[in-house]
Design a protein around this motif. Sequence first.
Motif, PDB file in Angstrom:
ATOM      1  N   LYS A  65       0.821  -1.210   0.000  1.00 22.96           N
ATOM      2  CA  LYS A  65       0.000   0.000   0.000  1.00 22.96           C
ATOM      3  C   LYS A  65       0.857   1.264   0.000  1.00 22.96           C
ATOM      4  CE  LYS A  65      -4.046  -2.059   2.261  1.00 22.96           C
ATOM      5  NZ  LYS A  65      -4.891  -2.085   3.493  1.00 22.96           N
ATOM      6  N   VAL A  66       1.944   1.227   0.752  1.00 23.55           N
ATOM      7  CA  VAL A  66       2.834   2.393   0.818  1.00 23.55           C
ATOM      8  C   VAL A  66       3.428   2.696  -0.549  1.00 23.55           C
ATOM      9  CG1 VAL A  66       5.092   3.192   1.662  1.00 23.55           C
ATOM     10  CG2 VAL A  66       3.406   2.248   3.262  1.00 23.55           C
ATOM     11  N   TYR A  67       3.880   1.659  -1.243  1.00 18.31           N
ATOM     12  CA  TYR A  67       4.548   1.879  -2.528  1.00 18.31           C
ATOM     13  C   TYR A  67       3.574   2.052  -3.689  1.00 18.31           C
ATOM     14  CZ  TYR A  67       9.017   1.321  -0.319  1.00 18.31           C
ATOM     15  OH  TYR A  67      10.117   1.528   0.488  1.00 18.31           O
ATOM     16  N   GLU A  68       2.296   1.893  -3.411  1.00 22.46           N
ATOM     17  CA  GLU A  68       1.291   2.119  -4.444  1.00 22.46           C
ATOM     18  C   GLU A  68       0.563   3.454  -4.274  1.00 22.46           C
ATOM     19  OE1 GLU A  68      -1.178  -1.368  -4.420  1.00 22.46           O
ATOM     20  OE2 GLU A  68       0.471  -2.695  -4.975  1.00 22.46           O
ATOM     21  N   LEU A  69       1.056   4.295  -3.366  1.00 26.35           N
ATOM     22  CA  LEU A  69       0.477   5.622  -3.200  1.00 26.35           C
ATOM     23  C   LEU A  69       0.785   6.465  -4.448  1.00 26.35           C
ATOM     24  CD1 LEU A  69       1.326   6.199   0.587  1.00 26.35           C
ATOM     25  CD2 LEU A  69      -0.928   5.731  -0.414  1.00 26.35           C
ATOM     26  N   PRO A  70       0.046   7.551  -4.669  1.00 23.48           N
ATOM     27  CA  PRO A  70       0.135   8.281  -5.955  1.00 23.48           C
ATOM     28  C   PRO A  70       1.342   9.222  -6.073  1.00 23.48           C
ATOM     29  CG  PRO A  70      -1.479   9.333  -4.542  1.00 23.48           C
ATOM     30  CD  PRO A  70      -1.047   8.083  -3.825  1.00 23.48           C
ATOM     31  N   TYR A  71       2.536   8.655  -6.062  1.00 15.94           N
ATOM     32  CA  TYR A  71       3.747   9.459  -6.236  1.00 15.94           C
ATOM     33  C   TYR A  71       3.833  10.005  -7.665  1.00 15.94           C
ATOM     34  CZ  TYR A  71       5.006   6.707  -2.099  1.00 15.94           C
ATOM     35  OH  TYR A  71       5.007   6.097  -0.869  1.00 15.94           O
ATOM     36  N   MET A  72       4.375  11.205  -7.786  1.00 14.92           N
ATOM     37  CA  MET A  72       4.613  11.776  -9.115  1.00 14.92           C
ATOM     38  C   MET A  72       5.873  11.189  -9.747  1.00 14.92           C
ATOM     39  SD  MET A  72       2.022  13.664  -9.473  1.00 14.92           S
ATOM     40  CE  MET A  72       2.430  14.536 -10.977  1.00 14.92           C
ATOM     41  N   ARG A  73       6.738  10.622  -8.917  1.00 13.48           N
ATOM     42  CA  ARG A  73       7.951   9.900  -9.336  1.00 13.48           C
ATOM     43  C   ARG A  73       8.977  10.788 -10.054  1.00 13.48           C
ATOM     44  NH1 ARG A  73       7.724   4.467  -8.665  1.00 13.48           N
ATOM     45  NH2 ARG A  73       5.738   3.740  -7.830  1.00 13.48           N
ATOM     46  N   THR A  74       8.987  12.041  -9.701  1.00 15.95           N
ATOM     47  CA  THR A  74       9.987  12.951 -10.258  1.00 15.95           C
ATOM     48  C   THR A  74      10.125  14.155  -9.349  1.00 15.95           C
ATOM     49  OG1 THR A  74      10.675  14.138 -12.250  1.00 15.95           O
ATOM     50  CG2 THR A  74       8.331  14.248 -11.666  1.00 15.95           C
ATOM     51  N   TRP A  75      11.013  15.080  -9.714  1.00 17.96           N
ATOM     52  CA  TRP A  75      11.205  16.292  -8.930  1.00 17.96           C
ATOM     53  C   TRP A  75      10.115  17.311  -9.262  1.00 17.96           C
ATOM     54  CZ3 TRP A  75      12.097  19.164 -13.252  1.00 17.96           C
ATOM     55  CH2 TRP A  75      12.861  18.594 -14.268  1.00 17.96           C
ATOM     56  N   HIS A  76       9.951  18.243  -8.330  1.00 15.18           N
ATOM     57  CA  HIS A  76       8.933  19.274  -8.504  1.00 15.18           C
ATOM     58  C   HIS A  76       9.267  20.130  -9.728  1.00 15.18           C
ATOM     59  CE1 HIS A  76       6.460  22.839  -7.600  1.00 15.18           C
ATOM     60  NE2 HIS A  76       5.713  22.004  -6.887  1.00 15.18           N
TER      61      HIS A  76
ATOM     62  N   LYS B 185      12.803  22.892 -12.893  1.00 16.67           N
ATOM     63  CA  LYS B 185      13.083  22.638 -14.309  1.00 16.67           C
ATOM     64  C   LYS B 185      14.171  23.547 -14.860  1.00 16.67           C
ATOM     65  CE  LYS B 185      10.797  22.168 -18.809  1.00 16.67           C
ATOM     66  NZ  LYS B 185       9.504  22.240 -19.538  1.00 16.67           N
ATOM     67  N   SER B 186      14.183  24.809 -14.457  1.00 12.34           N
ATOM     68  CA  SER B 186      15.133  25.777 -15.004  1.00 12.34           C
ATOM     69  C   SER B 186      16.578  25.462 -14.654  1.00 12.34           C
ATOM     70  CB  SER B 186      14.792  27.189 -14.513  1.00 12.34           C
ATOM     71  OG  SER B 186      14.906  27.268 -13.100  1.00 12.34           O
ATOM     72  N   VAL B 187      16.807  24.663 -13.580  1.00  8.71           N
ATOM     73  CA  VAL B 187      18.181  24.318 -13.180  1.00  8.71           C
ATOM     74  C   VAL B 187      18.517  22.867 -13.513  1.00  8.71           C
ATOM     75  CG1 VAL B 187      18.331  26.069 -11.384  1.00  8.71           C
ATOM     76  CG2 VAL B 187      17.423  23.801 -10.811  1.00  8.71           C
ATOM     77  N   GLY B 188      17.629  22.203 -14.241  1.00  2.00           N
ATOM     78  CA  GLY B 188      17.915  20.834 -14.666  1.00  2.00           C
ATOM     79  C   GLY B 188      17.456  19.754 -13.726  1.00  2.00           C
ATOM     80  N   GLY B 189      16.584  20.096 -12.788  1.00  2.00           N
ATOM     81  CA  GLY B 189      16.046  19.074 -11.884  1.00  2.00           C
ATOM     82  C   GLY B 189      16.954  18.772 -10.714  1.00  2.00           C
ATOM     83  N   VAL B 190      16.807  17.565 -10.178  1.00  2.00           N
ATOM     84  CA  VAL B 190      17.551  17.133  -8.989  1.00  2.00           C
ATOM     85  C   VAL B 190      18.339  15.878  -9.351  1.00  2.00           C
ATOM     86  CG1 VAL B 190      17.361  16.432  -6.566  1.00  2.00           C
ATOM     87  CG2 VAL B 190      15.712  18.056  -7.531  1.00  2.00           C
ATOM     88  N   PRO B 191      19.665  15.938  -9.358  1.00  2.00           N
ATOM     89  CA  PRO B 191      20.486  14.818  -9.846  1.00  2.00           C
ATOM     90  C   PRO B 191      20.270  13.495  -9.102  1.00  2.00           C
ATOM     91  CG  PRO B 191      21.810  16.803  -9.650  1.00  2.00           C
ATOM     92  CD  PRO B 191      20.484  17.115  -9.032  1.00  2.00           C
ATOM     93  N   ALA B 192      19.910  13.543  -7.837  1.00  2.00           N
ATOM     94  CA  ALA B 192      19.813  12.319  -7.042  1.00  2.00           C
ATOM     95  C   ALA B 192      18.813  11.310  -7.596  1.00  2.00           C
ATOM     96  CB  ALA B 192      19.462  12.649  -5.592  1.00  2.00           C
ATOM     97  N   ILE B 193      17.850  11.776  -8.363  1.00  2.00           N
ATOM     98  CA  ILE B 193      16.831  10.857  -8.856  1.00  2.00           C
ATOM     99  C   ILE B 193      17.347   9.961  -9.981  1.00  2.00           C
ATOM    100  CG2 ILE B 193      15.842  12.299 -10.674  1.00  2.00           C
ATOM    101  CD1 ILE B 193      13.061  11.352  -9.725  1.00  2.00           C
ATOM    102  N   GLU B 194      18.450  10.344 -10.584  1.00  2.00           N
ATOM    103  CA  GLU B 194      18.922   9.625 -11.765  1.00  2.00           C
ATOM    104  C   GLU B 194      19.226   8.155 -11.477  1.00  2.00           C
ATOM    105  OE1 GLU B 194      22.195  11.847 -13.290  1.00  2.00           O
ATOM    106  OE2 GLU B 194      20.982  13.644 -13.709  1.00  2.00           O
ATOM    107  N   GLU B 195      19.757   7.844 -10.317  1.00  2.00           N
ATOM    108  CA  GLU B 195      20.116   6.465  -9.996  1.00  2.00           C
ATOM    109  C   GLU B 195      18.926   5.623  -9.554  1.00  2.00           C
ATOM    110  OE1 GLU B 195      23.266   6.267  -7.192  1.00  2.00           O
ATOM    111  OE2 GLU B 195      24.766   7.116  -8.550  1.00  2.00           O
ATOM    112  N   VAL B 196      17.849   6.271  -9.129  1.00  2.00           N
ATOM    113  CA  VAL B 196      16.737   5.509  -8.531  1.00  2.00           C
ATOM    114  C   VAL B 196      15.411   5.673  -9.262  1.00  2.00           C
ATOM    115  CG1 VAL B 196      17.775   5.569  -6.235  1.00  2.00           C
ATOM    116  CG2 VAL B 196      16.200   7.399  -6.929  1.00  2.00           C
ATOM    117  N   GLU B 197      15.388   6.484 -10.305  1.00  2.00           N
ATOM    118  CA  GLU B 197      14.119   6.794 -10.960  1.00  2.00           C
ATOM    119  C   GLU B 197      13.372   5.537 -11.393  1.00  2.00           C
ATOM    120  OE1 GLU B 197      12.343   9.718 -14.467  1.00  2.00           O
ATOM    121  OE2 GLU B 197      14.512   9.426 -14.269  1.00  2.00           O
ATOM    122  N   PHE B 198      14.106   4.525 -11.854  1.00  2.00           N
ATOM    123  CA  PHE B 198      13.458   3.299 -12.317  1.00  2.00           C
ATOM    124  C   PHE B 198      13.788   2.112 -11.406  1.00  2.00           C
ATOM    125  CE2 PHE B 198      14.060   6.027 -16.059  1.00  2.00           C
ATOM    126  CZ  PHE B 198      12.731   6.222 -16.393  1.00  2.00           C
TER     127      PHE B 198
END
Length: 340
Positions: A269-280, A284-297
């Motif tokens: 249930k926790v992992y099926e909550l409605p995450y946007m799965r990306t940075w806010h 966008k103007s600064v290229g996002g948040v690098p930390a997500i690159e390793e875990v996005e998928f």
Amino acid sequence: MFLPINKEEMLERGWHYVDFVYVSGDAYVDHPSFGAAIITRVLENAGYKVGFISQPDWKNADSVKVFGKPRYGFFVSSGNIDSMVAHYTVAKKPRSEDLYSPGGKAGKRPDRAVEVYCKLIREAYGEIPIVIGGLEASLRRFAHYDYWADEVRPSILVSSGADILSFGMGEKQTVAIADALSHGNKKDVIRGIKGICYLCPASETPYSGVECPSFENVLNNKREYAIAARIQQDEQDFFRGRPVKQKHGKMMLVQNVPMEPLTSEELDKVYELPYMRTWHPSYKSVGGVPAIEEVEFSITHNRGCFGGCNFCSIAFHQGRFISSRSKESILKEAELLTTL
């Protein structure tokens, strides 16, 4: 839909207030690999209105007044990792970038962020309830050796001035704490919640549990420090763990027994909550948040570690019991990732 990050977004939702404000030392990334995303979505799923303040200006108390005074309190964390680890290498040299900040830019959070943010909230709102959690708080819940300062420091509850510390993964106790605060329950009710630490006058110390050497003792004696560490590790067990107490001057730090880990059904249930799965999108103007690159998928399958290795803190934070998600939930998330 992201949680609101300012008053305008709060009003767009038709809200005139928030129940809780979550303050994080990281940029806002709504992905289940980020603890702040999980805790805020769990609170939202429990029916609470939650506002998210990312990396507030620690020199200006107005930066935590974005939503006005929340109805019930603040939740505070330094982010996915300890703020000192985010800032410095093992050689104690300043890092040139912070992968959990917008554009990877360093300097967006203070050293010992949990302590600084709590003091900022106190300056802004006085005695409003503050709950701290995440790695920085969880692993500093007792008197501890601080590598960066090369000294033994007191519990982060003492140094931060927070009211409650949630240790471990936190979903169950977070909802329990929120429910207690929303119902106006007194401190003795909150003090009964598993998976939390609190401070009380020594005269109010509960009789149950085991007491480890005091802050003053571990500060001055390495053997006493080792004894305290062994007791704390031995009681980090939701099956047989007992409350652990440690005196800090005239106050007693009390750690309740650990919260039971989530069942497979609860993890699903926790992992099926409605995450946007990306940075806010504001990043966008600064290229996002690098930390997500390793875990996005990436897909989280299990929690806990029975090893208890000396070089690792997983067992002390997540516990030794292994809990895992169902195959159906894993496959469902994998299929979801193909649509992003």
